[in-house]
Design a protein around this motif. Structure first.
Motif, short mmCIF file in Angstrom:
data_model
loop_
_atom_site.label_atom_id
_atom_site.label_comp_id
_atom_site.label_asym_id
_atom_site.label_seq_id
_atom_site.Cartn_x
_atom_site.Cartn_y
_atom_site.Cartn_z
N ARG A 197 6.30 1.45 -12.55
CA ARG A 197 6.05 0.85 -13.87
C ARG A 197 6.24 1.89 -14.96
N GLN A 198 5.74 3.10 -14.73
CA GLN A 198 5.90 4.18 -15.72
C GLN A 198 7.38 4.46 -15.98
N CYS A 199 8.18 4.50 -14.91
CA CYS A 199 9.61 4.77 -15.05
C CYS A 199 10.31 3.61 -15.76
N ALA A 200 9.88 2.38 -15.47
CA ALA A 200 10.48 1.22 -16.13
C ALA A 200 10.21 1.24 -17.62
N TYR A 257 22.29 12.11 -9.56
CA TYR A 257 21.18 12.40 -8.64
C TYR A 257 21.58 12.07 -7.21
N ILE A 258 22.29 10.97 -7.02
CA ILE A 258 22.71 10.60 -5.67
C ILE A 258 23.63 11.67 -5.09
N THR A 259 24.59 12.15 -5.89
CA THR A 259 25.54 13.14 -5.38
C THR A 259 24.90 14.51 -5.16
N ARG A 260 23.92 14.87 -5.98
CA ARG A 260 23.33 16.21 -5.89
C ARG A 260 22.11 16.28 -4.97
N ALA A 310 0.82 -1.22 0.00
CA ALA A 310 0.00 0.00 0.00
C ALA A 310 0.85 1.26 0.00
N LEU A 311 2.12 1.15 0.39
CA LEU A 311 2.98 2.33 0.48
C LEU A 311 3.90 2.49 -0.73
N VAL A 312 4.00 1.47 -1.57
CA VAL A 312 4.88 1.51 -2.73
C VAL A 312 4.10 2.00 -3.95
N SER A 364 16.74 5.95 -11.64
CA SER A 364 17.10 7.33 -11.93
C SER A 364 15.87 8.16 -12.26
N TYR A 365 14.98 7.61 -13.09
CA TYR A 365 13.73 8.31 -13.40
C TYR A 365 12.85 8.43 -12.17
N PHE A 366 12.76 7.36 -11.39
CA PHE A 366 11.91 7.37 -10.20
C PHE A 366 12.34 8.48 -9.24
N LEU A 367 13.64 8.69 -9.13
CA LEU A 367 14.17 9.74 -8.28
C LEU A 367 13.95 11.13 -8.88
N SER A 368 14.36 11.30 -10.13
CA SER A 368 14.37 12.63 -10.74
C SER A 368 12.97 13.16 -11.04
N LEU A 369 12.00 12.29 -11.22
CA LEU A 369 10.63 12.74 -11.51
C LEU A 369 9.80 12.99 -10.25
N GLY A 370 10.44 12.89 -9.10
CA GLY A 370 9.76 13.23 -7.84
C GLY A 370 9.01 12.09 -7.18
N HIS A 371 9.00 10.91 -7.78
CA HIS A 371 8.25 9.79 -7.18
C HIS A 371 8.88 9.33 -5.87
N TYR A 372 10.19 9.40 -5.80
CA TYR A 372 10.88 8.95 -4.59
C TYR A 372 10.49 9.81 -3.39
N ASP A 373 10.54 11.12 -3.56
CA ASP A 373 10.20 12.02 -2.45
C ASP A 373 8.74 11.85 -2.05
N ALA A 374 7.86 11.68 -3.03
CA ALA A 374 6.45 11.49 -2.71
C ALA A 374 6.25 10.20 -1.92
N GLN A 375 6.94 9.14 -2.33
CA GLN A 375 6.81 7.87 -1.62
C GLN A 375 7.40 7.96 -0.22
#
Length: 487
Positions: A146-149, A176-179, A138-140, A371-382
């Motif tokens: 899937r969109q990023c994949a 992205y990791i370094t910045r 429920a949290l993932v 990389s897409y999951f992070l840069s498109l904001g999905h990581y922060d939202a999750q």
């Protein structure tokens, strides 16, 4: 479904007629469940061509098995594994079995002996799974992943997806990791100071192999992450367990002559204690005085519930003595198996060379998808969603533990996704855990976390990452009732 001809192999030197060899292979396939009822065998022409035998040899083998009702011939359709298979002739299947190679002469079992055996692979069948490190679906954000994949499969990313990078990592992910990721821990790093790993476990293994692969002496926390002890058991190093207190690893207790010190300073595993800033500076000073490297496993820095997280050891390390290990397993999902190391460029170059010999680099598609999951904001939202859910579950569990009178070990209330508890005298957490299974409850007994397992007999861990909030009070009630019965 058709059985491919490549499955069958004929050995002219076996001393058995070719027809008998083929018949035995079909019987063995059925016995072992590899050939299923209704599956079609290759045509006699195709199989004879593949095996380099006369077609009549295949026809005779098929005919014999049709006569025993193992196979069914359906005219022009072909020959099939019978839907209702009679018991095949076991004696024929077993005859001519060659002598087995003696692997006991080559295997000493050290890897299997070091492996943990206390984890429940079937944890999902339990109603109250207080197990650490598993994901709540429920949290993932599955749709976003899937969109990023799919995006990573596009033509723009073809080279990143398909190419052998000769040990290099996805530059977009590293950037992205370094910045974005490392600055949240106060860490500044260049690209040549970062290496992607297959999770934190892989990072710990790389560090241990480089620093201790030829022996040496290291210190670990006691209790500690059991996976680290598994890794170090293979190195031949002398491992010195150092008891932690309510503030984590005490630098003054470290012995002399160390090559490396492994620590979980931000969220000590499993007690969740946080090492204060003055103790972190003391550990760094001692590293410079005695010349040992520090391996910092910062596995769960995102989950802090008592103000801002303390800076990582790596953030205040001005001399470059710290090898920092991070992971996306707790923040994205455990099955991702991606993490990263941050260290001096010389160490990273050595780790990259070692990684290349074992696995070259993590799969390109997984790297670019993340990389897409992070840069498109999905990581922060999750992460925001997980923090809210974990904070709620933590508050519910704290109230339930207090209501049932269960004892927390001091020092572990600042964060993480679990609690570390202590049992009354005379109760063994291993027995408690075994008994609770009948009540549909899973807990983690303490012994695997300790260098001397019996020291953990009165401890156990309760995690809340994979249990629904409304189930927590009842689960805690069942644990308390079991402790009451055992007392």
């Amino acid at each position: 479904m058709s059985i491919p001809p490549e499955i069958f192999v004929i050995d002219p030197r076996a001393g058995l007629p070719l027809q008998v060899q083929l018949r035995q292979q079909i019987i063995a396939g059925v016995l072992e469940g590899r050939f299923r009822p209704g599956e079609r065998l290759p045509s006699s022409r195709v199989l004879a061509g593949h095996l380099g035998v006369a077609r009549v040899t295949v026809n005779l083998a098929y005919a014999e098995l049709v006569a025993t009702n193992l196979l069914a011939a359906r005219g022009r359709e072909g020959t099939f594994i019978a839907e209702a298979v009679d018991h095949p002739p076991l004696a024929e299947a077993a005859s001519g079995t060659p002598a087995r190679f003696d692997w006991t002469r080559h295997l000493d079992g050290r890897h299997a002996r070091a492996q943990r055996r206390d984890r429940a692979g079937d944890w999902r069948r339990f109603r109250f799974p207080f197990v650490y490190g598993q994901a709540d679906p429920a949290l993932v954000d599955h749709a976003a992943w899937r969109q990023c994949a799919v995006q990573a499969l596009g033509r723009r990313d073809f080279a990143a997806l398909t190419g052998d990078q000769y040990g290099a990592d996805d530059p977009e992910l590293v950037e992205y990791i370094t910045r974005q990721i490392l600055p949240r821990r106060g860490i500044r790093a260049r690209g040549d100071e970062v290496l992607l790993t297959l999770g934190a476990q892989n990072g710990l293994w790389l560090a241990a192999e480089i620093l201790l692969g030829r022996g040496g002496r290291c210190a670990i926390e006691d209790p500690c992450y059991p996976g680290l002890r598994e890794i170090l058991a293979q190195t031949g190093a002398e491992v010195c367990p150092v008891a932690v207190d309510a503030q984590g690893l005490p630098p003054d207790a470290l012995p002399a002559g160390l090559g490396a010190v492994f620590t979980t300073a931000s969220h000590q595993c499993p007690t969740n204690s946080t090492m204060p800033l003055d103790r972190r500076h003391a550990l760094l000073d001692r590293a410079m005085q005695q010349g040992f490297a520090i391996i910092e496993d910062d596995y769960e820095f995102e989950m802090s519930f008592s103000g801002a997280a303390s800076p990582a050891l790596k953030a205040i390390d001005r001399a470059g003595a710290v090898v920092y290990i991070g992971s996306f397993s707790k923040s994205v999902f455990p099955g991702l198996r991606l993490g990263y190391m941050v260290a001096d460029p010389a160490f990273i170059a050595e780790a990259r060379a070692l990684r290349a010999m074992v696995l070259r680099h993590p799969p390109g598609h997984v790297q670019r998808t993340l990389s897409y999951f992070l840069s498109l904001g999905h990581y922060d939202a999750q992460m925001n969603r997980m923090r809210r859910a974990y904070a709620e579950r933590r508050a519910i569990m704290e109230r339930a533990l207090a209501a049932e009178g269960l004892s927390l070990v001091p020092g572990g209330a600042s964060g993480g996704s679990s609690f570390w508890l202590e049992l009354p005298e005379g109760i063994d957490s291993r027995d408690l855990a075994q008994g609770l299974r009948a009540d549909d409850v899973l807990i983690e007994p303490g012994p695997p976390f300790f260098a001397r397992p019996d020291q953990g007999a009165r401890h156990f861990r309760l995690a809340y990452s994979s249990i629904e909030a409304d189930l927590i009070p009842e689960g805690i009630r069942r644990i308390a009732a079991a402790i009451g019965r055992a007392g």
